[in-house]
Scaffold this active site. Sequence first.
Site, mmCIF file in Angstrom:
data_model
loop_
_atom_site.group_PDB
_atom_site.id
_atom_site.type_symbol
_atom_site.label_atom_id
_atom_site.label_comp_id
_atom_site.label_asym_id
_atom_site.label_seq_id
_atom_site.Cartn_x
_atom_site.Cartn_y
_atom_site.Cartn_z
ATOM 1 N N LYS A 82 42.452 38.661 34.298
ATOM 2 C CA LYS A 82 43.870 38.627 33.956
ATOM 3 C C LYS A 82 44.274 39.809 33.080
ATOM 4 O O LYS A 82 43.451 40.509 32.495
ATOM 5 C CB LYS A 82 44.205 37.302 33.268
ATOM 6 N N ARG B 94 37.798 28.798 36.428
ATOM 7 C CA ARG B 94 38.483 29.186 37.673
ATOM 8 C C ARG B 94 38.373 30.703 37.795
ATOM 9 O O ARG B 94 38.913 31.433 36.964
ATOM 10 C CB ARG B 94 39.939 28.742 37.644
#
Length: 274
Positions: free
Chosen positions: A221, A257
């Site tokens: 991210k 995840r």
Amino acid sequence: MNLNFNGLNLAEPLVMAIVNVTDDSFYAQSRTMSEKAVAERAEQAMTEGATILDIGGYSSRPGAKDISVEEEWQRVNLGLKVIREVLPDVAISIDTFRSEVARRVLQEYGPVIINDISAGEIDEKMIEVVAEYDVPYVAMHMRGTPQTMQQNVDYEYDVTSEVVAYLRQRAEFLQSRGVHKIILDPGFGFAKSLKQNYELLLNLDQVCDLGYPVLAGLSRKSMIYNLLGTTAIDSTTLEGTKILNWMALCRGASILRVHDVKEAVELVEKICTK
């Protein structure tokens, strides 16, 4: 606390592999828009040790384009159809905030995990669907929508206390509406500044102390690559992801995840054997 959800034992950490049936997810290498690409991604993820495949047909990156319910369903259906053919027994999660998509999946394919970035706030009918089918439900903290969330990073007190309070209240509300297999997600990168993301990660144990399994979605991210001055595809970003995943596991996360399954599985194995 019951940590066995539909055959998934969450007493030990496990890895959820991202399967993006999208054309604009922030990490381009994760986009699988054809049946062949989906099958290859799913088989590779399971070979590398993933426990859950998380299928998404709607990109939730900041500023992502909105698509219709029907287009999202067509993408999710493609992914599910292929995966059920090549891996009929694998645990599936569907990354959607739309109740109609969730209902069609549950009607046509049976029990799956519903992974909702809005915790039922965008589409309130989602909670009715999840309760009706009694499936595991990931409730994530976010403000606004993927198109507006990064305009909502002002917190009255501090990000940790407000996220913890929100997730506590939301979990209690979900329980009252008949949703009992709850997984919490603090929503890294969703309506949080760079500094707030790291503050929340350092205090992730406070989310875990609420007593529910916690999902950590940190993989590649912007909170990693913006800090490092790299990009999502850079190998340094993967190294950063591994460090943050390690921090999340040490603070009690139950599910990672990820895009990079092999590295995450190796990390889980090292921590669980100590």
